[in-house]
Enzyme design. Structure first.
Site, PDB file in Angstrom:
ATOM      1  N   TRP A 128       0.820  -1.215   0.000  1.00 38.19           N
ATOM      2  CA  TRP A 128       0.000   0.000   0.000  1.00 38.19           C
ATOM      3  C   TRP A 128       0.847   1.255   0.000  1.00 38.19           C
ATOM      4  O   TRP A 128       0.455   2.265  -0.581  1.00 38.19           O
ATOM      5  CB  TRP A 128      -0.993  -0.006   1.162  1.00 38.19           C
ATOM      6  CG  TRP A 128      -1.931  -1.165   1.068  1.00 38.19           C
ATOM      7  CD1 TRP A 128      -2.102  -2.168   1.978  1.00 38.19           C
ATOM      8  CD2 TRP A 128      -2.832  -1.474  -0.022  1.00 38.19           C
ATOM      9  NE1 TRP A 128      -3.040  -3.062   1.519  1.00 38.19           N
ATOM     10  CE2 TRP A 128      -3.496  -2.671   0.305  1.00 38.19           C
ATOM     11  CE3 TRP A 128      -3.131  -0.849  -1.238  1.00 38.19           C
ATOM     12  CZ2 TRP A 128      -4.444  -3.261  -0.536  1.00 38.19           C
ATOM     13  CZ3 TRP A 128      -4.071  -1.437  -2.077  1.00 38.19           C
ATOM     14  CH2 TRP A 128      -4.711  -2.625  -1.716  1.00 38.19           C
TER      15      TRP A 128
ATOM     16  N   ASP B  20      -2.527   6.341   6.108  1.00 39.73           N
ATOM     17  CA  ASP B  20      -3.529   5.419   5.564  1.00 39.73           C
ATOM     18  C   ASP B  20      -3.929   4.489   6.711  1.00 39.73           C
ATOM     19  O   ASP B  20      -3.134   3.664   7.153  1.00 39.73           O
ATOM     20  CB  ASP B  20      -2.896   4.643   4.404  1.00 39.73           C
ATOM     21  CG  ASP B  20      -3.825   3.582   3.813  1.00 39.73           C
ATOM     22  OD1 ASP B  20      -4.936   3.387   4.333  1.00 39.73           O
ATOM     23  OD2 ASP B  20      -3.414   2.948   2.814  1.00 39.73           O
TER      24      ASP B  20
ATOM     25  N   LYS C 123     -12.958  -2.338   5.596  1.00 39.92           N
ATOM     26  CA  LYS C 123     -12.285  -3.185   6.579  1.00 39.92           C
ATOM     27  C   LYS C 123     -12.934  -3.057   7.950  1.00 39.92           C
ATOM     28  O   LYS C 123     -13.341  -4.038   8.538  1.00 39.92           O
ATOM     29  CB  LYS C 123     -10.797  -2.831   6.679  1.00 39.92           C
ATOM     30  CG  LYS C 123      -9.868  -3.446   5.645  1.00 39.92           C
ATOM     31  CD  LYS C 123      -9.948  -2.864   4.281  1.00 39.92           C
ATOM     32  CE  LYS C 123      -9.103  -3.563   3.249  1.00 39.92           C
ATOM     33  NZ  LYS C 123      -8.159  -2.697   2.550  1.00 39.92           N
TER      34      LYS C 123
HETATM   35  C1  LIG Z   1      -7.507  -2.219   1.483  1.00 41.68           C
HETATM   36  C2  LIG Z   1      -6.476  -1.177   1.626  1.00 41.68           C
HETATM   37  C3  LIG Z   1      -6.267  -0.199   0.643  1.00 41.68           C
HETATM   38  C4  LIG Z   1      -7.022  -0.179  -0.672  1.00 41.68           C
HETATM   39  O1  LIG Z   1      -8.289   0.271  -0.511  1.00 41.68           O
HETATM   40  P1  LIG Z   1      -9.280   0.467  -1.761  1.00 41.68           P
HETATM   41  O2  LIG Z   1     -10.503   0.953  -1.085  1.00 41.68           O
HETATM   42  O3  LIG Z   1      -9.438  -0.873  -2.418  1.00 41.68           O
HETATM   43  O4  LIG Z   1      -8.679   1.454  -2.671  1.00 41.68           O
HETATM   44  C5  LIG Z   1      -5.315   0.769   0.867  1.00 41.68           C
HETATM   45  N1  LIG Z   1      -4.589   0.785   2.007  1.00 41.68           N
HETATM   46  C6  LIG Z   1      -4.760  -0.150   2.969  1.00 41.68           C
HETATM   47  C7  LIG Z   1      -3.943  -0.073   4.212  1.00 41.68           C
HETATM   48  C8  LIG Z   1      -5.705  -1.151   2.813  1.00 41.68           C
HETATM   49  O5  LIG Z   1      -5.871  -2.071   3.777  1.00 41.68           O
END
Ligand SMILES: *Cc1c(COP(=O)(O)O)cnc(C)c1O
Length: 360
Positions: A102, A172, A196
């Site tokens: 990521w 993030d 999530k």
């Molecule tokens: C799942 C995830 C993403 C991607 O998210 P999308 O909504 O599919 O763009 C980015 N960063 C982290 C830490 C994630 O767990």
């Protein structure tokens, strides 16, 4: 119909109470004669829903007044571009700590618009730890400093938030938002895809400090400018209305259980139980250095691909599903977000014990 324990990394399990409530309100939301999905986003009902969702999130995370809460779309992946487009406002430089897939994606987007300094990386050991940071090496005139607080794929987590001084820290938090207490005032921007720990896919939350709004790069598309969404209270265009509604139900659920503090307590208990088992098992082991282990995503291996896949199949027959690990780590991964009951983790550990006994 029996519900399974779903260990998917995302989209992930949601609280059963929330799904039941949504089911009850599906055809007729509070005597409106329609479902939330069918409602105008400009209706009084929906304005109340989004207003309440923001209020609850502010309360749960103790978000200070000088931060905006935005309900966006495009996933966390769009934030990989939105962050540099909005924050490269002076030196067009940022520092980034590289801890897995990521941050790699965030890095390649940011590089399109400015200079990314990879301050530290854990790639040498397949991202199984969070690198030590030397404050002396931070870029003093960076426009921002970027981290991913919880690495969903590799199962690592920052146990300490870096102190970046006047440089805005961007994180993030897609896979750890609301899982433990976070001091929002330490960050310039926090963002998270909802799928999530919050609700259905389609909704992305951005928490943006006020002074970082309004200086976007000239080339920034209107929809990628935080100011557009701040000025229009997340209603510049049609927001993902049903996902916002479900997020609101999840926020109510978290509040009613005792808030983020209680989530953190339960999450730590669940994670400790699982890691303790892994550390004492002769068959299964954790892939992550102890100090940096995630409370949300727990990768583990047996060392044999054949045993791993047999374990995954037999676990599924017991209603313990989606335990297959990400291809970059292999083995298994148990994602144990807020909505995974302690009972689910207990069942998983019991099954692992039994499997180990029968196969050694
Ligand atoms: C799942 C995830 C993403 C991607 O998210 P999308 O909504 O599919 O763009 C980015 N960063 C982290 C830490 C994630 O767990």
């Amino acid at each position: 119909m029996a519900r399974v324990y779903n260990f998917s990394a995302g989209p992930a399990t949601l609280p059963e109470e929330v799904l039941k409530k949504a089911a009850n309100e599906m055809l007729d939301y509070r005597n409106s004669g329609m479902s939330v999905m069918e409602m105008s986003h400009r209706s009084k009902e929906f304005e109340d829903i989004i207003g309440e969702a923001e209020f609850l999130l502010r309360e749960l995370m103790k978000i200070p007044e000088n931060y905006h809460v935005l309900f966006l779309q495009g996933g966390a992946s769009s934030q990989f571009a939105m962050v540099p487009l909005n924050l490269f406002r002076k030196s067009k430089k940022c520092d980034l700590v590289h801890t897995g897939n990521w941050t790699k994606k965030a890095l390649s987007e940011a590089k399109r618009y400015g200079t990314v300094n990879i301050l530290a990386s854990s790639e040498d050991k397949n991202f199984s730890y969070i690198p030590e940071l030397d404050k002396q090496s931070f870029t003093s005139d960076a426009d921002y400093f970027y981290i991913c607080s919880n690495n969903t794929i590799y199962g690592t987590r920052y146990s300490e938030i870096p102190d970046t001084g006047d440089v805005p820290l961007v994180s993030d938090m897609s896979s750890c938002i609301l899982s433990e207490i976070m001091d929002v005032s330490r960050f310039g921007i926090i963002f998270a895809g909802a799928q999530k720990n919050i609700g259905p896919a389609g909704l992305t939350i951005a928490i943006v400090r006020d002074d970082l709004v309004g200086q976007a790069m000239e080339i920034t598309p209107t929809m990628f400018n935080y100011k557009t969404h701040v000025d229009n209270k997340s209603m510049f265009n049609t927001p993902p209305t049903y996902s916002v509604y479900l997020a609101k139900l999840v926020f109510e659920y978290v509040r009613d259980l005792g808030g983020v503090e209680e989530m953190e307590k339960v999450n730590k208990e669940k994670a400790v139980a699982l890691y303790n088992f892994l550390d004492n098992s002769g068959m299964f082991s954790s892939t992550v250095e102890e100090k940096h282990r995630s409370l949300m995503n727990v990768p583990f291996v047996t060392g044999s691909d054949e045993t791993d896949s047999r374990f995954i199949n037999e676990a599924a027959q017991q209603g313990l599903v989606t335990l297959k690990g990400h291809r970059s780590v292999g083995g298994m991964r148990a994602s144990i977000y807020n909505a995974m009951p302690a009972e689910g983790v207990k069942k998983l550990i019991e099954f692992m014990k039994k499997f180990e006994l029968e196969n050694s």
